[in-house]
Design a protein around this motif. Structure first.
Motif, PDB file in Angstrom:
ATOM      1  N   LYS A 556       0.817  -1.203   0.000  1.00 28.07           N
ATOM      2  CA  LYS A 556       0.000   0.000   0.000  1.00 28.07           C
ATOM      3  C   LYS A 556       0.858   1.263   0.000  1.00 28.07           C
ATOM      4  O   LYS A 556       0.526   2.257  -0.669  1.00 28.07           O
ATOM      5  N   ASP A 557       1.919   1.229   0.763  1.00 31.52           N
ATOM      6  CA  ASP A 557       2.785   2.405   0.827  1.00 31.52           C
ATOM      7  C   ASP A 557       3.426   2.692  -0.529  1.00 31.52           C
ATOM      8  O   ASP A 557       3.509   3.853  -0.958  1.00 31.52           O
ATOM      9  N   HIS A 559       2.229   1.875  -3.452  1.00 35.15           N
ATOM     10  CA  HIS A 559       1.175   2.380  -4.330  1.00 35.15           C
ATOM     11  C   HIS A 559       0.844   3.830  -3.988  1.00 35.15           C
ATOM     12  O   HIS A 559       0.639   4.680  -4.882  1.00 35.15           O
ATOM     13  N   ASN A 560       0.812   4.120  -2.702  1.00 33.70           N
ATOM     14  CA  ASN A 560       0.527   5.478  -2.218  1.00 33.70           C
ATOM     15  C   ASN A 560       1.572   6.468  -2.748  1.00 33.70           C
ATOM     16  O   ASN A 560       1.238   7.554  -3.223  1.00 33.70           O
ATOM     17  N   LEU A 563       1.056   7.319  -6.471  1.00 34.89           N
ATOM     18  CA  LEU A 563      -0.050   8.253  -6.690  1.00 34.89           C
ATOM     19  C   LEU A 563       0.345   9.676  -6.294  1.00 34.89           C
ATOM     20  O   LEU A 563       0.026  10.644  -7.002  1.00 34.89           O
ATOM     21  N   ILE A 583      -4.898  12.283  -1.163  1.00 34.72           N
ATOM     22  CA  ILE A 583      -4.479  10.918  -1.510  1.00 34.72           C
ATOM     23  C   ILE A 583      -3.950  10.194  -0.281  1.00 34.72           C
ATOM     24  O   ILE A 583      -4.270   9.021  -0.033  1.00 34.72           O
ATOM     25  N   ALA A 584      -3.141  10.879   0.510  1.00 31.95           N
ATOM     26  CA  ALA A 584      -2.543  10.262   1.692  1.00 31.95           C
ATOM     27  C   ALA A 584      -3.607   9.807   2.680  1.00 31.95           C
ATOM     28  O   ALA A 584      -3.549   8.695   3.228  1.00 31.95           O
ATOM     29  N   GLU A 586      -6.865   9.167   2.107  1.00 34.38           N
ATOM     30  CA  GLU A 586      -7.661   8.065   1.553  1.00 34.38           C
ATOM     31  C   GLU A 586      -6.900   6.739   1.619  1.00 34.38           C
ATOM     32  O   GLU A 586      -7.470   5.703   2.003  1.00 34.38           O
ATOM     33  N   GLN A 587      -5.616   6.759   1.268  1.00 34.92           N
ATOM     34  CA  GLN A 587      -4.820   5.534   1.278  1.00 34.92           C
ATOM     35  C   GLN A 587      -4.598   5.022   2.703  1.00 34.92           C
ATOM     36  O   GLN A 587      -4.604   3.811   2.950  1.00 34.92           O
ATOM     37  N   ASP A 588      -4.423   5.940   3.641  1.00 34.52           N
ATOM     38  CA  ASP A 588      -4.248   5.537   5.040  1.00 34.52           C
ATOM     39  C   ASP A 588      -5.504   4.848   5.563  1.00 34.52           C
ATOM     40  O   ASP A 588      -5.428   3.849   6.304  1.00 34.52           O
ATOM     41  N   GLU A 590      -7.779   3.218   3.755  1.00 36.62           N
ATOM     42  CA  GLU A 590      -7.897   1.893   3.119  1.00 36.62           C
ATOM     43  C   GLU A 590      -6.950   0.890   3.767  1.00 36.62           C
ATOM     44  O   GLU A 590      -7.306  -0.270   4.008  1.00 36.62           O
ATOM     45  N   MET A 591      -5.728   1.354   4.043  1.00 35.79           N
ATOM     46  CA  MET A 591      -4.745   0.454   4.662  1.00 35.79           C
ATOM     47  C   MET A 591      -5.206   0.021   6.047  1.00 35.79           C
ATOM     48  O   MET A 591      -5.107  -1.160   6.425  1.00 35.79           O
TER      49      MET A 591
END
Length: 603
Positions: A556-557, A559-560, A563, A583-584, A586-588, A590-591
């Protein structure tokens, strides 16, 4: 028969005993192992305690130590590396030989010898002792260094010279000499060596690797050792039968096997034999010094030794400087290579047999060669004590000329780059390494790691390393600005090369991605991730779950980061880019959800 066997056993025990006593003693008092072997040979030889009477027979057998040494050197030189050194082999090597031969011929003429005799004497003294030089380079860990490889290239060129020199001896032989070989034509003398080299190349490329694979399946350890010795000695025999030197054959065999997956096994099998036979060679040289002859002709012999060593060393120094070596390396090469060598014995013997030189000249020149070999370890010790300290803090400020081009280029050999390089070398890959810390370069070469001094941001240096055709570039330096600069330049000159770069932090990752780096590795990310996984285990989470969590976090990191790199703007402050922050977050989220699912699973 029993008595004969007992006498042979006594001889073997005497040789080993002399080495066991003398070598540690000389090493302890700082005179080195080579001088210890030479002194032991002198003590037990026909002109010492007379425990041995045939020194030349021992030398002939022990030359196999030199053969095995050059085989191991060949294993470290892949064909493309050797091709990169061609200008040193034929350029620097030929220049040194021609100038040194001319100057030494003049020295001999001044002693009252004819031009013909003087040329043969000079040609013999020009042939440096491969055994002494190789042993010296090995003991100080210089085999893989730039100056060490340049010395080796000259030695290889000298090995090639033995064929034309022996042919010249036959040409100079008086017509009425009974040993003149009328039946051997010039085309045979030249054609046989070429044919032998071609056969060796064919065998090395198409036969040896399949043979080793078949034998490896038998898992018989001693059989692999036997085949290793067969390859070395068979190559040497083939070259000797064709008129070339045994050492040249072994070296070529090593080069042909340098890319083999069995290379490391070959090194392990051959190394013990090499060390033992080299020691035996030095013992034989010490035995061969005829003290009675030296005593009767001491004025000529002693003065000639110092005169010829001095002139040869001056020529070597001048050629080294002309071909780009710095002052310290040029002096070092002059000291290490100032002596005559073992091939001179072959040349003088052939010349005396065919009436080109007299027995008296042969005896004198043999004594001069042996004394020069005895004096060289002493001169090296004096050089290390008095000369080297003057240059130990002086390193060339100019980028080194890189004489090899590999598919892999590694920039940086610090604590980060060393790990990468160690993994590459252990896996059979040999990168071209560029480093700007001269002290580190000197230290790592003792471990057999060759690197070039220079600033990798200089386009000329990267060009000489072959960046336009390289397939992989690894940047492992700890200078973020310089790393980004290098990536931008390399991506322009070689759009196809894959670039893996060390990054300082997340923002540096973004810069490298935009500059064109294919992979960006944060220098603390993996260690921090391992630390976090250990923390989770310490908190009671099962190891299997921790492993899965770590994999998800890593993926995930990465991919993050990709982006965020697309919207990264270096002109905006760290937390001022709203798109990146979105983005950060949203990704956090999801992770966190995925990791929580793993934690909620029943054991």
């Amino acid at each position: 028969m029993v008595v004969e066997s007992a006498n042979q056993l006594v001889g073997v025990v005497t040789l080993l005993g002399a080495a066991i006593v003398a070598v540690p003693l000389f090493k302890r008092i700082g005179l080195g192992s080579v001088l210890g072997y030479l002194a032991a040979g002198l003590a037990i030889g026909p002109f010492g305690l007379k425990l041995f009477t045939d020194a030349h027979a021992i030398i002939h057998l022990a030359e196999l130590g030199v053969v095995m040494f050059l085989f191991l050197v060949g294993l470290e030189m892949q064909p493309k590396h050797l091709w990169g050194l061609r200008k040193y082999i034929f350029g620097m090597g030929s220049l040194q030989i021609i100038v040194a031969t001319a100057c030494l011929t003049l020295v001999s003429i001044l002693y009252g010898f004819s031009v013909q005799f003087s040329f043969i004497a000079a040609a013999g003294f020009v042939l440096t002792s491969t055994a002494i030089v190789m042993q010296t380079l090995s003991e100080r860990g210089d085999m893989a260094s730039d100056r060490g490889r340049r010395i080796v290239t000259v030695l290889l060129f000298e090995d090639l010279l033995i064929v034309p020199l022996l042919a010249l001896v036959s040409f100079l032989s008086p017509e009425n000499a009974e040993t003149v070989q009328h039946s051997t034509s010039l085309w045979q003398q030249l054609g046989l060596p070429i044919l032998a080299v071609a056969l060796l190349i064919v065998a090395g490329v198409w036969l040896l690797n399949p043979l080793f694979r078949i034998l490896a399946k038998t898992k018989i350890r001693e059989l692999m050792t036997a085949v290793s010795l067969f390859v070395v000695l068979g190559s040497a025999l083939l070259m000797e039968a064709s008129g070339l030197s045994m050492a040249m054959g072994a070296f070529l065999a090593g080069v042909l096997l340098s890319n083999s997956s069995f290379r490391h096994q070959l090194e392990v099998d051959i190394d013990p034999f090499k060390g033992l036979l080299l020691g035996l060679f030095f013992l034989g040289v010490g035995m061969s010094l005829d003290l009675a002859h030296v005593s009767n002709n001491w004025k000529v012999i002693i003065s000639a030794v110092f005169a010829m060593m001095f002139v040869k060393s001056i020529v070597i120094y001048a050629v080294a400087r002309l071909t780009g070596s710095n002052n310290a390396d040029a002096i070092d090469r002059a000291v290490v290579m100032a002596q005559g060598g073992e091939f001179a014995f072959v040349l003088f013997s052939a010349a005396a047999l065919q009436g080109v030189i007299s027995a008296e000249v042969q005896a004198n020149m043999t004594a001069i060669i042996v004394l020069s070999m005895l004096l060289t370890p002493l001169f090296i010790i004096l050089h290390n004590k008095w000369i080297v300290p003057r240059f130990q803090h002086q390193h060339t400020q100019n980028d080194e000329q890189i004489d090899e081009q590999n598919d892999i280029i590694l920039i940086g050999l610090g604590r980060y780059g060393q790990i990468v390089n160690h993994l590459l070398r252990s896996s059979g890959f040999q990168p071209t390494i560029i480093e700007q810390n001269a002290t580190l370069i000197d230290g790592m070469k003792k471990r057999g790691v060759k690197s070039y001094y220079g600033d990798a941001s200089h386009p000329d240096l990267l060009h000489s390393a072959g960046i336009e055709t390289a397939k992989l570039l690894i940047i492992a330096i700890d200078n973020p600005t310089l790393t980004t600069q290098i990536v931008k330049h390399v991506r322009e000159v070689n759009p196809l090369v894959r670039i893996i770069a060390r990054a300082y932090d997340r923002h540096h990752v973004f810069e490298l991605a935009q500059a064109g780096a294919d992979v960006q590795i944060r220098e603390t990310f993996d260690s921090a991730l391992r630390t976090g996984k250990q923390v989770l285990q310490s908190l009671g989470i099962e190891q299997e779950k921790v492993h899965r969590i770590g994999n998800i976090f890593f993926g995930k990191d990465r991919h993050n980061v990709k982006l965020m790199a697309d919207v990264y703007d270096p002109k905006l402050p760290a937390f001022g880019n709203t798109e990146m922050m979105k983005i950060a977050i949203e990704q956090d989220q999801e992770m966190a959800l995925e990791i929580q699912k793993i934690l909620d699973e029943e054991a």
